[in-house]
Design a protein around this motif. Structure first.
Motif: not given
Length: 524
Positions: A12, A16, A20
């Protein structure tokens, strides 16, 4: 436990982190548009764009950037934008090719119901709303409100008289702020707030707070710099403006609307114009604003429309606050110029004596005959425009303006203050010369070189009223007083660098001398 493990595991975090990085890389690639295409301008940083290069505000710093980068350069603050000092290009953008730039840049957040105001409305809806409310600003309507403005001027003169000779000088920001708020409340909404007798009036306090918005406020910056944050604001009803201030003005307008709907009040003012829109039908006489049809696109309507409750509320608050701040700032700068230019003040006083020797003589028609008064105010607004810049947005398609491609989705920023102080546009721009605007010289002025109210179809709706309000105040004060500097007068006045509004953070302090006393001293 399973949910916790799902949210906080290495996969995860990696996903993420990758998203980004992709977002930052894509966003930065967009911000590098000007560099990639050889267009001059400050070098952008990731996420922040060129924000760090504009911390000095949009006044004199823009002149320095023009010297460094030229008349057209790129910047990035949320949207990519062209900052254009070339007034021929601006004439095309704001007037002749208006159909490609009919809107302001979209706000990343709604801040309901303010997103329903005419300033934020787009395309056909904007034209319809403007045509609906513009009849309230016609010359024939303004001629009917002489008595209301004169009553407000009576209190303004009284308050200046009360401050005469007091140590520390007279703070124009306070007195003119109360005056302009009273005029707007009376003329637009039929409200008698008597803020001049009570400087602690909640109308004054809330209006002042509404304009104490810092351009570099974190909440505002996040909305502009990070896509999607504005939608989160909307989802959770996050207010950019102070919720208590917003509620105060919305409650005031709501009560005023209720009284109009119930027939308790009936006045020919802007609120009544908006409240009556539900009675519009196809047989009503068309008094539409011809300006909005310049560059009109085929899909847009120029007819009047019924306004929703949110639109009435939003536009009412917008007129209330805009009428308060810009006129207050303009009058403060006028007082400063009167005090620091005594010879020109005397020339203006001679014209006042000729056309309006008494308060009863001060009317819309008389003021319209006073040429030097008009020149004096225009020159003040040239040197000290209440708003430092304005914008237009290209959301119609790529377009070339004077050999410069402006892609769809790009913003155009118009640096009003810098244009007003540009020696290539104005001869000796720092010199205060009202004569620039007399009949002999006005024809020599480029149509888009004087922009305190903008220009083209999206020029300020309230320009006539603002000029009228300022002229009334100046004439009534000069009938009674000579305005002079005092030790507390800040020369030159500091300008606000934290927002697009130039109003001096320290206000403007002057002193007044009774005309009888001044005349006796001059005779000696």
């Amino acid at each position: 436990m399973a949910i916790f493990e799902l949210l906080f595991n290495s996969t995860t975090f990696a996903l993420c982190g990758s998203l980004i990085v992709i977002f930052l890389a894509t966003d930065y690639w967009k911000k590098l548009y000007f560099i990639r295409n050889g267009i001059p301008g400050p070098f952008p940083l990731p996420l922040l764009g060129t924000l760090v290069h504009f911390t000095k505000g949009f006044t004199s710093d823009m002149l320095e950037k023009k010297k460094k980068y030229g008349k057209v350069y790129g910047a990035s603050f949320g949207n990519n934008m062209f900052i254009i000092h070339d007034i021929d290009m601006l004439q095309e953008i704001m007037i002749s090719k208006f159909s490609s730039f009919p809107n302001h840049s979209p706000s990343p957040y709604k801040d309901r119901p303010f997103d329903e105001a005419v300033t934020g409305a787009r395309d056909g809806r904007w034209r319809s709303i403007r045509n609906t409310v513009s009849p309230a600003f016609t010359a024939s309507k303004l001629k009917q409100i002489d008595s209301f403005i004169n009553e407000c001027c009576d209190r303004l003169v009284k308050n200046f008289a009360a401050g005469k000779g007091k140590e520390g000088g007279i703070q124009c920001k306070e007195l003119f702020g109360c005056y302009s708020l009273e005029v707007v409340a009376s003329v637009f909404f039929g409200l008698q707030i008597d803020s001049q007798s009570n400087p602690d009036n909640p109308f004054v306090k809330n209006a002042q707070k509404m304009f104490n918005v810092n351009l570099f406020n974190l909440k505002i910056l996040l909305g502009f710099l990070i896509p999607g944050v504005g939608k989160l604001y909307d989802l959770f009803n996050v207010s950019i403006s102070d919720p208590q201030i917003k509620k105060f003005f919305l409650d005031v307008i709501s009560e005023a609307m209720r009284r109009r709907d119930n027939g308790e009040v009936k006045r020919a003012d802007i609120l009544q114009v908006m409240v009556d829109t539900h009675k519009l039908d196809s047989t009503e006489e068309d008094n539409t604003d011809s300006l909005v049809n310049v560059g009109n696109t085929t899909e847009s309507s120029s007819k009047k429309v019924a306004l929703s409750t949110d639109e009435i509320m939003a536009n009412s608050v917008m007129f209330f606050l805009a009428g308060y701040d810009t006129t207050n700032t303009g009058l403060g700068f006028i007082a400063y110029c009167l005090a620091t230019e005594p010879e020109k003040q005397e020339t203006l006083f001679e014209e006042v004596t000729k056309f309006a020797p008494t308060s009863e003589k001060v009317t819309y028609e008389v003021l319209s005959q006073m040429e030097y008064l008009d020149c004096f105010i225009r020159e003040t607004l040239r040197i000290y425009p209440p708003v430092a810049g304005l914008d237009r947005f290209n959301d119609k398609g790529d377009i070339v303006i004077k050999d410069q491609l402006i892609p769809k989705g790009f913003q155009v920023f118009v640096p009003i203050y810098a244009i007003h102080h540009d020696p290539e546009i104005w001869d000796n721009p720092e010199e205060f010369r009202p004569e620039r605007f007399n009949k002999e010289n006005r024809s020599k002025i480029h149509p888009v070189s004087w922009l305190p109210f903008g220009d083209g179809p999206r020029a300020c709706l309230g320009m006539r009223l603002a000029m009228m309000e300022m002229k009334f105040a100046v004439v009534r004060l000069l009938q009674e007083f000579k305005i002079v500097t005092c030790p507390e007068t800040e020369i030159p006045p500091a300008l606000n660098a934290a927002s697009n509004f130039t109003g001096p953070p320290n206000g403007v302090k002057v002193q007044v001398v009774s005309r009888e006393t001044a005349d006796d001293n001059d005779a000696e």
